[in-house]
Design a protein around this motif. Structure first.
Motif, PDB file in Angstrom:
ATOM      1  N   SER A  40     -15.476 -29.929 -13.687  1.00 55.91           N
ATOM      2  CA  SER A  40     -15.124 -28.873 -14.630  1.00 55.91           C
ATOM      3  C   SER A  40     -15.112 -27.542 -13.892  1.00 55.91           C
ATOM      4  O   SER A  40     -15.720 -27.394 -12.841  1.00 55.91           O
ATOM      5  N   SER A  41     -14.436 -26.561 -14.446  1.00 58.02           N
ATOM      6  CA  SER A  41     -14.301 -25.267 -13.780  1.00 58.02           C
ATOM      7  C   SER A  41     -15.656 -24.600 -13.541  1.00 58.02           C
ATOM      8  O   SER A  41     -15.803 -23.805 -12.631  1.00 58.02           O
ATOM      9  N   GLN A  42     -16.657 -24.912 -14.354  1.00 61.17           N
ATOM     10  CA  GLN A  42     -17.979 -24.318 -14.162  1.00 61.17           C
ATOM     11  C   GLN A  42     -18.690 -24.899 -12.945  1.00 61.17           C
ATOM     12  O   GLN A  42     -19.563 -24.275 -12.378  1.00 61.17           O
ATOM     13  N   GLU A  43     -18.333 -26.116 -12.546  1.00 63.77           N
ATOM     14  CA  GLU A  43     -18.999 -26.777 -11.442  1.00 63.77           C
ATOM     15  C   GLU A  43     -18.283 -26.598 -10.102  1.00 63.77           C
ATOM     16  O   GLU A  43     -18.841 -26.865  -9.062  1.00 63.77           O
ATOM     17  N   THR A  44     -17.026 -26.189 -10.136  1.00 60.71           N
ATOM     18  CA  THR A  44     -16.260 -26.087  -8.899  1.00 60.71           C
ATOM     19  C   THR A  44     -16.565 -24.789  -8.180  1.00 60.71           C
ATOM     20  O   THR A  44     -16.973 -23.798  -8.766  1.00 60.71           O
ATOM     21  N   SER A  45     -16.334 -24.810  -6.883  1.00 51.26           N
ATOM     22  CA  SER A  45     -16.528 -23.597  -6.082  1.00 51.26           C
ATOM     23  C   SER A  45     -15.305 -22.710  -6.221  1.00 51.26           C
ATOM     24  O   SER A  45     -14.348 -23.052  -6.894  1.00 51.26           O
ATOM     25  N   ASN A  46     -15.316 -21.608  -5.522  1.00 54.89           N
ATOM     26  CA  ASN A  46     -14.213 -20.660  -5.611  1.00 54.89           C
ATOM     27  C   ASN A  46     -13.021 -21.063  -4.751  1.00 54.89           C
ATOM     28  O   ASN A  46     -12.113 -20.278  -4.542  1.00 54.89           O
ATOM     29  N   GLY A  47     -13.018 -22.282  -4.225  1.00 50.96           N
ATOM     30  CA  GLY A  47     -11.902 -22.731  -3.406  1.00 50.96           C
ATOM     31  C   GLY A  47     -12.052 -22.359  -1.947  1.00 50.96           C
ATOM     32  O   GLY A  47     -11.213 -22.696  -1.135  1.00 50.96           O
ATOM     33  N   LYS A  48     -13.103 -21.658  -1.594  1.00 55.62           N
ATOM     34  CA  LYS A  48     -13.308 -21.244  -0.212  1.00 55.62           C
ATOM     35  C   LYS A  48     -14.450 -22.022   0.444  1.00 55.62           C
ATOM     36  O   LYS A  48     -14.794 -21.793   1.564  1.00 55.62           O
ATOM     37  N   LYS A  49     -15.046 -22.964  -0.289  1.00 57.29           N
ATOM     38  CA  LYS A  49     -16.129 -23.799   0.236  1.00 57.29           C
ATOM     39  C   LYS A  49     -15.513 -25.076   0.777  1.00 57.29           C
ATOM     40  O   LYS A  49     -14.622 -25.652   0.166  1.00 57.29           O
ATOM     41  N   ALA A  50     -15.998 -25.528   1.931  1.00 59.77           N
ATOM     42  CA  ALA A  50     -15.418 -26.728   2.527  1.00 59.77           C
ATOM     43  C   ALA A  50     -16.358 -27.327   3.566  1.00 59.77           C
ATOM     44  O   ALA A  50     -17.305 -26.679   4.017  1.00 59.77           O
ATOM     45  N   ILE A  51     -16.045 -28.560   3.916  1.00 60.57           N
ATOM     46  CA  ILE A  51     -16.664 -29.213   5.061  1.00 60.57           C
ATOM     47  C   ILE A  51     -15.618 -29.218   6.168  1.00 60.57           C
ATOM     48  O   ILE A  51     -14.442 -29.502   5.920  1.00 60.57           O
ATOM     49  N   VAL A  52     -16.039 -28.876   7.373  1.00 63.73           N
ATOM     50  CA  VAL A  52     -15.167 -28.967   8.544  1.00 63.73           C
ATOM     51  C   VAL A  52     -15.756 -30.052   9.428  1.00 63.73           C
ATOM     52  O   VAL A  52     -16.902 -29.953   9.859  1.00 63.73           O
ATOM     53  N   TYR A  53     -14.975 -31.111   9.660  1.00 66.81           N
ATOM     54  CA  TYR A  53     -15.427 -32.250  10.452  1.00 66.81           C
ATOM     55  C   TYR A  53     -14.666 -32.292  11.774  1.00 66.81           C
ATOM     56  O   TYR A  53     -13.441 -32.320  11.784  1.00 66.81           O
ATOM     57  N   LEU A  54     -15.417 -32.281  12.873  1.00 65.42           N
ATOM     58  CA  LEU A  54     -14.848 -32.356  14.216  1.00 65.42           C
ATOM     59  C   LEU A  54     -15.155 -33.740  14.787  1.00 65.42           C
ATOM     60  O   LEU A  54     -16.291 -34.022  15.145  1.00 65.42           O
ATOM     61  N   PRO A  55     -14.157 -34.626  14.834  1.00 64.80           N
ATOM     62  CA  PRO A  55     -14.410 -35.980  15.335  1.00 64.80           C
ATOM     63  C   PRO A  55     -14.628 -35.965  16.845  1.00 64.80           C
ATOM     64  O   PRO A  55     -14.288 -35.006  17.526  1.00 64.80           O
ATOM     65  N   GLY A  56     -15.185 -37.031  17.355  1.00 61.38           N
ATOM     66  CA  GLY A  56     -15.466 -37.130  18.784  1.00 61.38           C
ATOM     67  C   GLY A  56     -14.228 -37.445  19.604  1.00 61.38           C
ATOM     68  O   GLY A  56     -13.129 -37.641  19.089  1.00 61.38           O
ATOM     69  N   TRP A  57     -14.455 -37.502  20.893  1.00 60.76           N
ATOM     70  CA  TRP A  57     -13.391 -37.776  21.845  1.00 60.76           C
ATOM     71  C   TRP A  57     -12.679 -39.066  21.475  1.00 60.76           C
ATOM     72  O   TRP A  57     -13.315 -40.054  21.131  1.00 60.76           O
ATOM     73  N   SER A  58     -11.398 -39.083  21.526  1.00 55.58           N
ATOM     74  CA  SER A  58     -10.476 -40.194  21.267  1.00 55.58           C
ATOM     75  C   SER A  58     -10.244 -40.443  19.774  1.00 55.58           C
ATOM     76  O   SER A  58      -9.392 -41.237  19.418  1.00 55.58           O
ATOM     77  N   TYR A  59     -10.975 -39.788  18.902  1.00 56.40           N
ATOM     78  CA  TYR A  59     -10.700 -39.897  17.475  1.00 56.40           C
ATOM     79  C   TYR A  59      -9.861 -38.701  17.056  1.00 56.40           C
ATOM     80  O   TYR A  59     -10.045 -37.600  17.549  1.00 56.40           O
ATOM     81  N   THR A  60      -8.966 -38.929  16.128  1.00 56.69           N
ATOM     82  CA  THR A  60      -8.127 -37.840  15.638  1.00 56.69           C
ATOM     83  C   THR A  60      -8.249 -37.758  14.121  1.00 56.69           C
ATOM     84  O   THR A  60      -8.938 -38.565  13.500  1.00 56.69           O
ATOM     85  N   GLU A  61      -7.535 -36.805  13.564  1.00 56.28           N
ATOM     86  CA  GLU A  61      -7.511 -36.644  12.117  1.00 56.28           C
ATOM     87  C   GLU A  61      -6.825 -37.824  11.431  1.00 56.28           C
ATOM     88  O   GLU A  61      -6.914 -37.984  10.225  1.00 56.28           O
ATOM     89  N   LYS A  62      -6.160 -38.696  12.203  1.00 55.51           N
ATOM     90  CA  LYS A  62      -5.416 -39.818  11.632  1.00 55.51           C
ATOM     91  C   LYS A  62      -6.150 -41.158  11.734  1.00 55.51           C
ATOM     92  O   LYS A  62      -5.688 -42.146  11.185  1.00 55.51           O
ATOM     93  N   ALA A  63      -7.284 -41.210  12.418  1.00 54.07           N
ATOM     94  CA  ALA A  63      -8.006 -42.470  12.598  1.00 54.07           C
ATOM     95  C   ALA A  63      -8.537 -42.985  11.260  1.00 54.07           C
ATOM     96  O   ALA A  63      -9.008 -42.206  10.431  1.00 54.07           O
ATOM     97  N   LYS A  64      -8.477 -44.296  11.058  1.00 54.02           N
ATOM     98  CA  LYS A  64      -8.927 -44.899   9.793  1.00 54.02           C
ATOM     99  C   LYS A  64     -10.405 -44.601   9.533  1.00 54.02           C
ATOM    100  O   LYS A  64     -10.785 -44.255   8.416  1.00 54.02           O
TER     101      LYS A  64
END
Length: 146
Positions: A40-64
């Motif tokens: 619900s709109s009361q529970e959501t953030s302002n749209g500027k909150k996020a998780i940033v995940y940096l995968p390790g070597w040889s993994y990309t944003e496309k890996a399963k």
């Protein structure tokens, strides 16, 4: 482009962009995972909150495995998860710092202001550099955790 407007290529759920950092090119690829459940709109953030995940070597944003983990992060946190993969054109001294600087610029362009930063393997070392860079250059960006 208007002041404060996000460049078109950064508004896409997946993409690639090259950043010039200290005379070196860093290719950055990303994929955004949105939470499955809409709160619900009361529970959501302002749209500027996020998780940033940096995968390790040889993994990309496309890996399963990256996709499964990132969707779980998004669903559990009720915040979008940005998988960000960096590749320096050349391996030079402090390439992790340069990669982290490209990620910092990406975060700034996206307008993210409240982050949890996750790194796996070599991505963990890059995450440490990223937090240090954000502390120095963007103290207004909240870091919830590393």
């Amino acid at each position: 482009m208007e002041i404060g407007e996000v460049p078109k290529e950064l508004a896409e759920p997946t993409g690639k962009k090259t950043y010039e950092v200290e005379g070196n090119s860093v290719r950055l690829g990303w994929k955004i995972f949105e939470p499955t459940e809409v709160l619900s709109s009361q529970e959501t953030s302002n749209g500027k909150k996020a998780i940033v995940y940096l995968p390790g070597w040889s993994y990309t944003e496309k890996a399963k495995s990256t996709e499964i983990l990132s969707q779980t992060f998004a669903d559990y946190s009720h915040s979008p998860t940005f998988v960000v993969d960096t590749r320096a054109e050349q391996i030079v001294p402090d390439f992790l710092g340069r990669n982290a600087e490209a990620v910092r610029q990406f975060i700034q362009e996206k307008g993210l202001k409240d982050l949890t930063i996750v790194g796996n393997s070599l991505g963990g070392a890059e995450a440490i550099h990223l937090v240090a860079s954000l502390q120095e250059r963007n103290p207004d960006i909240k870091k919830d955790g590393l």
